[in-house]
Design a protein around this motif. Structure first.
Motif, mmCIF file in Angstrom:
data_model
loop_
_atom_site.group_PDB
_atom_site.id
_atom_site.type_symbol
_atom_site.label_atom_id
_atom_site.label_comp_id
_atom_site.label_asym_id
_atom_site.label_seq_id
_atom_site.Cartn_x
_atom_site.Cartn_y
_atom_site.Cartn_z
ATOM 1 N N LEU A 1 1.008 -1.206 -0.115
ATOM 2 C CA LEU A 1 0.161 -0.138 0.271
ATOM 3 C C LEU A 1 1.042 1.410 -0.099
ATOM 4 O O LEU A 1 0.509 2.230 -0.690
ATOM 5 N N GLY A 2 2.110 0.929 0.751
ATOM 6 C CA GLY A 2 3.015 2.432 0.719
ATOM 7 C C GLY A 2 3.477 2.603 -0.706
ATOM 8 O O GLY A 2 3.793 3.572 -0.887
ATOM 9 N N VAL A 3 3.868 1.593 -1.389
ATOM 10 C CA VAL A 3 4.024 1.755 -2.919
ATOM 11 C C VAL A 3 3.123 2.347 -3.707
ATOM 12 O O VAL A 3 3.487 3.427 -4.462
ATOM 13 N N LEU A 4 1.872 2.022 -3.389
ATOM 14 C CA LEU A 4 1.034 2.830 -4.157
ATOM 15 C C LEU A 4 0.682 4.156 -3.936
ATOM 16 O O LEU A 4 0.627 5.300 -4.578
ATOM 17 N N VAL A 5 0.961 4.587 -2.361
ATOM 18 C CA VAL A 5 0.657 6.062 -1.915
ATOM 19 C C VAL A 5 1.906 6.662 -2.444
ATOM 20 O O VAL A 5 1.740 7.864 -3.109
ATOM 21 N N ALA A 6 3.169 6.097 -2.698
ATOM 22 C CA ALA A 6 4.271 6.840 -3.017
ATOM 23 C C ALA A 6 4.182 7.381 -4.561
ATOM 24 O O ALA A 6 4.473 8.414 -4.918
ATOM 25 N N VAL A 7 3.617 6.170 -5.375
ATOM 26 C CA VAL A 7 3.322 6.538 -6.652
ATOM 27 C C VAL A 7 2.499 7.582 -6.842
ATOM 28 O O VAL A 7 2.584 8.568 -7.500
ATOM 29 N N VAL A 8 1.397 7.716 -6.204
ATOM 30 C CA VAL A 8 0.427 9.073 -6.220
ATOM 31 C C VAL A 8 1.145 10.232 -5.811
ATOM 32 O O VAL A 8 0.702 11.194 -6.576
ATOM 33 N N LYS A 9 1.663 10.040 -5.020
ATOM 34 C CA LYS A 9 2.489 11.475 -4.469
ATOM 35 C C LYS A 9 3.202 11.927 -5.440
ATOM 36 O O LYS A 9 3.779 12.889 -5.525
ATOM 37 N N LEU A 10 4.139 10.906 -5.955
ATOM 38 C CA LEU A 10 5.270 11.603 -7.020
ATOM 39 C C LEU A 10 4.736 11.603 -8.401
ATOM 40 O O LEU A 10 5.526 12.238 -9.284
ATOM 41 N N LYS A 11 3.323 11.478 -8.665
ATOM 42 C CA LYS A 11 2.833 11.450 -9.971
ATOM 43 C C LYS A 11 2.883 12.765 -10.667
ATOM 44 O O LYS A 11 3.393 12.756 -11.993
ATOM 45 N N GLY A 12 2.887 13.816 -10.028
ATOM 46 C CA GLY A 12 2.812 15.219 -10.522
ATOM 47 C C GLY A 12 4.521 15.739 -10.659
ATOM 48 O O GLY A 12 4.496 16.623 -11.366
ATOM 49 N N MET A 13 5.239 15.099 -9.867
ATOM 50 C CA MET A 13 6.535 15.525 -9.792
ATOM 51 C C MET A 13 7.586 15.181 -10.858
ATOM 52 O O MET A 13 8.135 15.635 -11.588
ATOM 53 N N ALA A 14 7.226 13.894 -11.185
ATOM 54 C CA ALA A 14 8.257 13.087 -12.358
ATOM 55 C C ALA A 14 7.706 12.029 -12.775
ATOM 56 O O ALA A 14 6.315 11.640 -12.344
ATOM 57 N N SER A 15 8.130 11.391 -13.733
ATOM 58 C CA SER A 15 7.345 10.121 -14.378
ATOM 59 C C SER A 15 8.018 8.807 -13.681
ATOM 60 O O SER A 15 9.368 8.837 -13.613
ATOM 61 N N ILE A 16 7.130 7.946 -13.412
ATOM 62 C CA ILE A 16 7.452 6.967 -12.587
ATOM 63 C C ILE A 16 7.746 5.495 -13.753
ATOM 64 O O ILE A 16 6.655 5.495 -14.513
ATOM 65 N N ILE A 17 8.387 4.652 -13.503
ATOM 66 C CA ILE A 17 8.570 3.429 -14.411
ATOM 67 C C ILE A 17 8.716 2.442 -13.338
ATOM 68 O O ILE A 17 9.634 2.228 -12.542
ATOM 69 N N PRO A 18 7.588 1.565 -13.203
ATOM 70 C CA PRO A 18 7.883 0.322 -12.458
ATOM 71 C C PRO A 18 8.793 -0.744 -12.862
ATOM 72 O O PRO A 18 8.974 -0.804 -14.064
ATOM 73 N N GLY A 19 9.414 -1.266 -11.741
ATOM 74 C CA GLY A 19 10.291 -2.203 -12.226
ATOM 75 C C GLY A 19 10.077 -3.711 -11.978
ATOM 76 O O GLY A 19 9.033 -3.762 -11.478
ATOM 77 N N ILE A 20 10.938 -4.557 -12.498
ATOM 78 C CA ILE A 20 10.587 -5.916 -12.432
ATOM 79 C C ILE A 20 10.480 -6.258 -10.928
ATOM 80 O O ILE A 20 9.467 -7.119 -10.652
ATOM 81 N N GLY A 21 11.258 -5.409 -9.956
ATOM 82 C CA GLY A 21 11.174 -5.980 -8.641
ATOM 83 C C GLY A 21 9.659 -5.954 -8.060
ATOM 84 O O GLY A 21 9.311 -6.657 -7.281
ATOM 85 N N LEU A 22 9.149 -4.787 -8.506
ATOM 86 C CA LEU A 22 7.861 -4.563 -8.261
ATOM 87 C C LEU A 22 6.608 -5.898 -8.506
ATOM 88 O O LEU A 22 6.021 -6.311 -7.564
ATOM 89 N N TYR A 23 7.089 -6.464 -9.598
ATOM 90 C CA TYR A 23 6.133 -7.612 -10.208
ATOM 91 C C TYR A 23 6.249 -8.904 -9.322
ATOM 92 O O TYR A 23 5.698 -9.641 -8.749
ATOM 93 N N CYS A 24 7.711 -8.851 -8.784
ATOM 94 C CA CYS A 24 8.310 -10.065 -8.155
ATOM 95 C C CYS A 24 7.528 -9.752 -6.750
ATOM 96 O O CYS A 24 7.096 -10.792 -6.208
ATOM 97 N N PHE A 25 7.458 -8.373 -6.044
ATOM 98 C CA PHE A 25 7.070 -8.234 -4.916
ATOM 99 C C PHE A 25 5.609 -8.489 -4.806
ATOM 100 O O PHE A 25 5.003 -9.023 -3.790
ATOM 101 N N VAL A 26 4.791 -8.362 -5.553
ATOM 102 C CA VAL A 26 3.561 -8.353 -5.867
ATOM 103 C C VAL A 26 3.113 -9.792 -5.760
ATOM 104 O O VAL A 26 2.312 -10.336 -4.823
ATOM 105 N N ALA A 27 3.783 -10.930 -6.682
ATOM 106 C CA ALA A 27 3.754 -12.003 -6.338
ATOM 107 C C ALA A 27 3.991 -12.767 -5.142
ATOM 108 O O ALA A 27 3.331 -13.555 -4.685
ATOM 109 N N LEU A 28 5.018 -12.088 -4.441
ATOM 110 C CA LEU A 28 5.611 -12.641 -3.194
ATOM 111 C C LEU A 28 4.628 -12.393 -2.209
ATOM 112 O O LEU A 28 4.233 -13.253 -1.158
ATOM 113 N N LEU A 29 3.788 -11.403 -2.334
ATOM 114 C CA LEU A 29 2.830 -10.754 -1.341
ATOM 115 C C LEU A 29 1.548 -11.730 -1.302
ATOM 116 O O LEU A 29 0.887 -12.053 -0.598
#
Lengths: 221, 209
Positions: A165-193
């Motif tokens: 949930l922290g990752v999602l909140v961080a994405v929303v907070k940064l949305k207007g500031m810079a462009s965000i590219i999800p990494g492979i680690g994120l997919y692995c993390f979601v799977a792990l979760l």
């Protein structure tokens, strides 16, 4: 569910019947009844879930734990997301967040993040692997009760889902500031979760304890 | 009609770790450890109320710096802004991110406060023997146990942001001391929930008999 009665002659008890249980939250003494697989038995007095039998709990837990451990390494070493701003790019892995906090002098917070997001989830997987592998192979070890006890103690301190949930909140907070590219680690993390959440819901603690008890008795014989 | 009995009334102890029932043979008895999982056995958690009070009071004291001190400082093109938990929520509202603002508000402000109030009610009601509904109080206790961990949300967000936003003079996020205090509040209230023994809510029946 049956109430035990204090008027019964059970007060002069010689041994405790195997089908007796007590509620964790209100101490009510109850007689165990067979519950269909997957259904929760609730305390009649305080609604606390007493036990929830699961099908093939040892095998399923073992399989999910192995999957979880395989996913653990890429989820923690590969970047979760990258951020690019005016031609510069930064990326972060899970442990880097804790490392930066440490370098900024917030040692306690850094440790908190490190433990809740990496160390404790990893220890939980290792402990469950140890216990479920032993139970599956019908081996016994004097360490079984200790391993499962520490799993029980650590259970609520691993916070992968909160981190997500922290990752999602961080994405929303940064949305207007810079462009965000999800990494492979994120997919692995979601799977792990998903795998660890499924593991804890399919793990029947009550059944595990009974099997541990049997394994130890076998060893004594 | 049969009267329901508790394990304690029958002279039995339920292991708090694995749920095994054992005979209560007093402190010097040989079943001081659970026969199944070897954990220490106690009829009720040791000094449950005093320990919970201590942890709760510490958490309440730390709650002040957690909300007053900045949790992070955002520098964007030269202009810096120190954010506390509350100003962070307000900033999100100004940017129109209502759902996220709501999530942060619930996890970082509402939940810690409600949790401390709930623990306070539980402690006072047990200590002063208030006649509140036992079932409802147990339900409240379980809610406190369940939602506590979600307050760590803000700490994880800070950890992610400080690692990601490090573009030197263009944009930089640095953590603040408020984060330490807030993290401690979350951990302390979680510990307070663990040390509180819910069975104390129901125990008064024994003394009333």
């Amino acid at each position: 569910m049956y109430f035990m009665s204090s008027e019964d002659d059970t007060l002069s008890l010689k041994s405790i019947p195997d089908n007796w249980i007590a509620c964790k939250d209100c101490d009510l003494l109850l007689e165990r009844v067979d519950t269909p697989l997957g259904e929760k038995a609730l305390c009649p007095r305080c609604d606390n879930p007493l036990y929830q039998p699961r099908e093939q709990t040892v095998e399923r837990t073992l399989a999910l734990t192995l999957t979880g451990l395989l996913l653990f390494i890429p989820a923690n070493l590969l970047p979760v997301m990258s951020l690019s701003l005016v031609g510069q790019e930064t990326s972060t892995t899970i442990y880097q967040g804790s490392l930066v906090l440490f370098n900024e002098g917030l040692y306690w917070t850094a440790l908190l993040v490190l433990f809740a997001s990496i160390v404790i989830p990893f220890c939980k997987l290792l402990l469950v692997l140890f216990v479920s592998a032993h139970l599956h192979l019908e081996r016994s070890s004097a360490l079984l009760p200790y391993a499962f006890r520490y799993y029980h103690y650590l259970d609520e301190w691993g916070m992968l889902e909160v981190y997500m949930l922290g990752v999602l909140v961080a994405v929303v907070k940064l949305k207007g500031m810079a462009s965000i590219i999800p990494g492979i680690g994120l997919y692995c993390f979601v799977a792990l979760l998903l795998v660890t959440t499924l593991m804890s819901s399919l793990l029947d603690e009550d059944d595990f304890w009974k099997r541990i008890e049997q394994a130890l008795k076998r060893q004594l014989r | 009609m049969k009267q329901p009995a508790t394990a304690r009334q029958m002279g039995l102890i339920r292991c708090h770790t694995c749920g095994k029932l054992a005979f209560d043979v007093g402190h010097d008895g040989y079943e001081e450890h659970c026969p199944r999982c070897r954990a220490h056995m106690h009829m009720r958690a040791t000094n449950s109320l005093s320990r919970t009070w201590a942890l709760l009071i510490t958490a309440a004291i730390l709650y002040v710096p957690a909300n007053v001190l900045p949790i992070m400082t955002v520098t964007y093109f030269g202009s810096g802004q120190a954010d506390t938990i509350m100003t962070g929520v307000i900033t999100l509202l100004q940017h129109g991110s209502y759902p996220v603002a709501a999530v942060i508000f619930i996890a970082s402000i509402l939940v810690p406060v409600l949790k401390m109030v709930a623990l306070l009610i539980l402690l006072l009601s047990v200590q002063l023997k208030w006649a509140l509904d036992d079932r409802q109080r147990t339900c409240m206790y379980r809610a406190v146990e369940l939602v506590g961990r979600w307050s760590m949300l803000d700490i994880f967000v800070i950890a992610l942001l400080v690692a990601l936003v490090s573009f030197g003079s263009i944009a930089q996020i640095i953590s603040g001391p408020g984060a330490t205090a807030f993290g401690s509040v979350v951990i302390l209230t979680m510990l307070a929930a663990t040390t509180f023994d819910a069975r104390l809510i129901w125990d008064k029946e024994v003394t009333d008999d």
